[in-house]
Design an enzyme around this catalytic site. Structure first.
Site, PDB file in Angstrom:
ATOM      1  N   PHE A 286      -3.978   4.102  14.167  1.00 35.28           N
ATOM      2  CA  PHE A 286      -3.321   3.841  12.883  1.00 35.28           C
ATOM      3  C   PHE A 286      -1.819   3.824  13.173  1.00 35.28           C
ATOM      4  CE2 PHE A 286      -1.571   4.770   8.735  1.00 35.28           C
ATOM      5  CZ  PHE A 286      -2.382   4.035   7.887  1.00 35.28           C
TER       6      PHE A 286
ATOM      7  N   ASP B 298      -6.448  13.291  15.084  1.00 34.57           N
ATOM      8  CA  ASP B 298      -6.142  12.835  13.732  1.00 34.57           C
ATOM      9  C   ASP B 298      -7.480  12.590  13.025  1.00 34.57           C
ATOM     10  OD1 ASP B 298      -5.617  11.362  11.437  1.00 34.57           O
ATOM     11  OD2 ASP B 298      -3.814  10.455  12.300  1.00 34.57           O
TER      12      ASP B 298
ATOM     13  N   TYR C 274      -6.539  12.539   0.864  1.00 29.45           N
ATOM     14  CA  TYR C 274      -6.744  11.564  -0.232  1.00 29.45           C
ATOM     15  C   TYR C 274      -7.808  10.516   0.060  1.00 29.45           C
ATOM     16  CZ  TYR C 274      -3.205   9.064   2.573  1.00 29.45           C
ATOM     17  OH  TYR C 274      -2.502   8.503   3.600  1.00 29.45           O
ATOM     18  N   LYS C 275      -8.401  10.549   1.263  1.00 28.55           N
ATOM     19  CA  LYS C 275      -9.446   9.575   1.600  1.00 28.55           C
ATOM     20  C   LYS C 275     -10.806  10.177   1.206  1.00 28.55           C
ATOM     21  CE  LYS C 275      -6.454   7.289   4.896  1.00 28.55           C
ATOM     22  NZ  LYS C 275      -5.878   7.293   6.246  1.00 28.55           N
TER      23      LYS C 275
ATOM     24  N   ARG D  32     -12.779  -4.661   5.446  1.00 28.10           N
ATOM     25  CA  ARG D  32     -13.175  -3.285   5.723  1.00 28.10           C
ATOM     26  C   ARG D  32     -13.784  -2.671   4.467  1.00 28.10           C
ATOM     27  NH1 ARG D  32      -8.906   1.440   7.054  1.00 28.10           N
ATOM     28  NH2 ARG D  32      -8.426   0.957   4.893  1.00 28.10           N
TER      29      ARG D  32
HETATM   30  C1  LIG Z   1      -4.498   7.195   6.408  1.00 31.07           C
HETATM   31  C2  LIG Z   1      -3.976   7.590   7.739  1.00 31.07           C
HETATM   32  C3  LIG Z   1      -2.680   8.108   7.874  1.00 31.07           C
HETATM   33  C4  LIG Z   1      -1.800   8.202   6.667  1.00 31.07           C
HETATM   34  O1  LIG Z   1      -0.574   8.795   6.875  1.00 31.07           O
HETATM   35  P1  LIG Z   1       0.304   9.196   5.598  1.00 31.07           P
HETATM   36  O2  LIG Z   1       1.459   9.884   6.162  1.00 31.07           O
HETATM   37  O3  LIG Z   1      -0.562  10.028   4.717  1.00 31.07           O
HETATM   38  O4  LIG Z   1       0.664   7.944   4.870  1.00 31.07           O
HETATM   39  C5  LIG Z   1      -2.273   8.509   9.147  1.00 31.07           C
HETATM   40  N1  LIG Z   1      -3.095   8.397  10.224  1.00 31.07           N
HETATM   41  C6  LIG Z   1      -4.347   7.879  10.112  1.00 31.07           C
HETATM   42  C7  LIG Z   1      -5.229   7.786  11.305  1.00 31.07           C
HETATM   43  C8  LIG Z   1      -4.813   7.457   8.872  1.00 31.07           C
HETATM   44  O5  LIG Z   1      -6.028   6.946   8.761  1.00 31.07           O
END
Ligand SMILES: *Cc1c(COP(=O)(O)O)cnc(C)c1O
Length: 414
Positions: free
Chosen positions: A131, A201, A226-227, A373
């Site tokens: 990500f 992560d 939040y996911k 997705r």
């Molecule tokens: C959703 C996600 C993030 C989000 O980072 P934010 O700082 O909350 O915007 C980071 N890393 C991964 C792997 C994600 O899936």
């Protein structure tokens, strides 16, 4: 809809849903009317209890009790108190998880925490497919301290990049695009043999599968709420650090909330020796209250049931699409054991097809360059959702409705 080709799929879904041990959990959520929401991997649905929780906090704790709520309502303790509630979902113990800030910020803290455990090493290993914010934060770390180096794994084996210079390895447990699961136990063990520290992560796995951080002797982890944890838009993220590291590790965002005696208001920073050392400043209490409603739902559920349903939903989706929409190219692992709770397909017109699906009430998302997705929440998605989503996809592809001009313009947020 009444496409007779789908009669069998709908009948099978009915049976699967009737036998689903989690079938009643969806009633705890406010689900969007007339929609099939397959985007819980980006933003989970709202737990009904969140509305009342935030309302009560505003009316009682904010409007009436004001400043006294820091003690009376224990606002100051929420990051660790809620961290203890989250801990069992990721195989951590009480006192090892703190909730605060965003995942991006927490990655920054975790990388420095990892570096502080390996002061004699200078390499940070990460995956190019990560990500993007994870990589951007590594760049930020490199810009903050001289002498560090990032090594990016492109298509090879991540293990090949870990050597005696490697301090930190930053990995996504589940790939945000393909949904592929990375083996936490195997990679953690190998990295530790090489003397490196892995940061996991967990953004795309927390809340949809068992995660055994302590069983796998994991050092550090981060993730968002939040996911799949349904904490609400912008709900605070978390840091995990194994107990054995809590006294020695350091992170550079030395704000007063991470101070051992914040209310002494001393001139010098003196870090707390608990997981609170990952805190920086004042936290969003309303978001914490909304998030707690999401965490509470898990307290009565079995994570084994959750994982089983997740695999069943994604498998059904893949099987039905292979039958009815064979032109879509599966990008996710075919083996459910290797797949998280999302499924991705490549298609040359991915963007307009996703827009056409949204107009028909099927909410998935588009990722660059040509990826559709779909995330499946075992808490509120049903097998009936899956069958209907495939029926609508089939209709859009057969009738080529995605060609319409209104589906072609790219919005700012995809
Ligand atoms: C959703 C996600 C993030 C989000 O980072 P934010 O700082 O909350 O915007 C980071 N890393 C991964 C792997 C994600 O899936």
């Amino acid at each position: 809809m009444q496409n007779p080709d789908f009669t069998a799929a709908h009948a099978a879904s009915k049976t699967l849903d009737a036998n689903d041990p989690l079938r009643d959990v969806a009633a705890q959520f406010t689900l969007p009317k007339g929609q099939i929401y397959l985007d819980g991997n980006s933003l989970g649905c709202m737990p009904k209890a969140a509305l009342a929780a935030v309302g009560e906090t505003m009316q009682n704790e904010w409007a009436q009790d004001l400043i006294t709520s820091w003690n009376k309502a224990k606002w100051f303790d929420l990051p660790t108190a809620y961290g203890d509630i989250l801990a069992p979902l990721i195989g951590a113990d009480a006192g090892e998880v703190v909730i605060s800030d965003t995942t991006s910020l927490n990655i920054y803290k975790a990388i420095f925490a990892g570096l502080s455990l390996r002061p004699d090493r200078h390499v940070i290993v990460a995956e190019a497919s990560s990500f993007p914010t994870d990589l951007y934060m590594v760049e930020g770390v490199l810009a903050s301290r001289t002498g560090l180096e990032m090594r990016l794994e492109q298509d090879g084996n991540i293990l090949d990049l870990i050597d005696k210079d490697t301090a930190v390895v930053l990995l996504n447990h589940v790939d945000y695009r393909s949904g592929k699961i990375c083996d936490v136990g195997k990679i953690t063990r190998y990295a530790q043999q090489m003397g490196a520290v892995v940061i996991w992560d967990l953004c795309h796995s927390a809340g949809n599968m068992p995660i055994d951080l302590n069983k796998n002797n994991v050092d550090l982890a981060v993730g968002c709420t939040y996911k799949y944890l349904n904490g609400g838009p912008g709900s605070p993220a978390f840091n995990f650090a194994a107990k054995r590291h809590l006294t020695s590790i350091k992170q550079p965002l030395s704000g007063w909330w991470g101070h051992a005696q914040p209310f002494e208001f001393t001139t010098e920073f003196n870090a707390d020796h608990s997981i609170r050392k990952f805190l920086c400043g004042t936290q969003p209490i309303l978001s914490f209250r909304a998030m707690k409603a999401g965490l509470d739902i898990f307290s009565t559920l079995s994570i084994t049931d959750i994982r089983a349903k997740s695999m069943a939903l994604t498998s059904q989706f893949i099987t039905l699409l292979a039958e009815f929409c064979p032109e879509l190219e599966l990008l996710s692992p075919r083996d459910a054991e290797k797949r998280g709770s999302q499924v991705s397909f490549a298609f040359h017109a991915a963007y307009p097809v996703v827009q056409a699906l949204i107009e028909r009430g099927v909410i998935g998302d588009f990722r660059m360059p040509n990826v559709m997705r779909f995330g499946f929440s075992p808490l509120y998605n049903s097998h009936a959702d899956v069958a209907s989503a495939v029926e609508i996809m089939h209709d859009i592809l057969r009738n080529e409705t995605w060609h319409a001009a209104r589906f072609q313009t790219r919005a700012a947020v995809t």
